[in-house]
Design a protein around this motif. Structure first.
Motif, short mmCIF file in Angstrom:
data_model
loop_
_atom_site.label_atom_id
_atom_site.label_comp_id
_atom_site.label_asym_id
_atom_site.label_seq_id
_atom_site.Cartn_x
_atom_site.Cartn_y
_atom_site.Cartn_z
N GLU A 109 5.53 -4.08 -5.78
CA GLU A 109 6.83 -3.50 -5.46
C GLU A 109 6.74 -1.98 -5.40
O GLU A 109 7.66 -1.32 -4.97
CB GLU A 109 7.86 -3.94 -6.49
CG GLU A 109 8.15 -5.43 -6.44
CD GLU A 109 9.16 -5.87 -7.48
OE1 GLU A 109 9.78 -5.02 -8.13
OE2 GLU A 109 9.33 -7.09 -7.63
N VAL A 110 5.60 -1.45 -5.86
CA VAL A 110 5.35 -0.01 -5.86
C VAL A 110 4.42 0.29 -4.70
O VAL A 110 3.49 -0.47 -4.41
CB VAL A 110 4.67 0.40 -7.20
CG1 VAL A 110 4.31 1.87 -7.21
CG2 VAL A 110 5.56 0.05 -8.37
N ALA A 111 4.64 1.41 -4.03
CA ALA A 111 3.75 1.81 -2.95
C ALA A 111 2.32 1.88 -3.47
O ALA A 111 2.08 2.46 -4.54
CB ALA A 111 4.18 3.16 -2.39
N PRO A 112 1.37 1.29 -2.78
CA PRO A 112 0.00 1.24 -3.27
C PRO A 112 -0.57 2.61 -3.69
O PRO A 112 -1.23 2.71 -4.72
CB PRO A 112 -0.79 0.66 -2.10
CG PRO A 112 0.22 -0.18 -1.39
CD PRO A 112 1.51 0.58 -1.51
N ALA A 113 -0.28 3.64 -2.94
CA ALA A 113 -0.79 4.97 -3.29
C ALA A 113 -0.21 5.47 -4.62
O ALA A 113 -0.83 6.26 -5.32
CB ALA A 113 -0.49 5.96 -2.18
#
Length: 148
Positions: A109-113
């Motif tokens: 749910e969090v941007a991979p970066a």
């Protein structure tokens, strides 16, 4: 219907051919669900250990989940690398003092970066280079343990 991403089976074959590489599945789900999925995809044979939240009575992000999974696979935490797709995976690896490689094609749910992993890959074809880079960094100890 579950499916295997392109290059995954080839990557497992290549990894299993290397005596220094062993795969372990540290699942957030129950053991039997992980085992059934891996059996259905004909991938179980590539794993030295398959563990779920019910295997040890603990779950991620408790670092013991990862440590015990590594041990069950016959590995050592100081030689392990976690590969994951979520903030929970990164937190688990950090708490266990294990380097972590994140994939940007998972279920986070969090941007991979924003996961702040040691490396971020977009394909399993990038995995050998990421492992080499993380392994090199882990081999140069810092005060307090592995690099963050």
């Amino acid at each position: 219907m579950a499916r295997i991403l392109p290059t995954v089976r080839a990557r497992f074959r290549t990894s299993k051919a290397c005596s220094s590489v062993s795969a372990a599945k540290d699942a957030g789900s129950r053991f039997w669900l992980s085992r059934r999925l891996l059996d259905t995809l004909n991938l179980s044979r590539y794993f030295a250990a398959i563990c779920g939240q019910d295997t040890f009575g603990i779950q991620k992000p408790d670092p013991q989940m990862l440590r015990l999974t590594i041990r069950r696979a016959g590995g050592e935490a100081q030689r392990a690398i976690m590969i994951g797709d979520s903030m929970t995976d990164v937190r688990t690896a950090r708490a266990a003092n294990v380097p972590v490689i994140a994939v940007d094609f998972g279920y986070s749910e969090v941007a991979p970066a924003a996961l702040d992993a040691d490396r971020l890959i977009s394909s399993y074809t990038e995995l050998p280079q990421a492992i080499a880079a993380v392994g090199t960094e882990a081999a140069a100890p810092l005060a307090g343990g592995n690099p963050p």
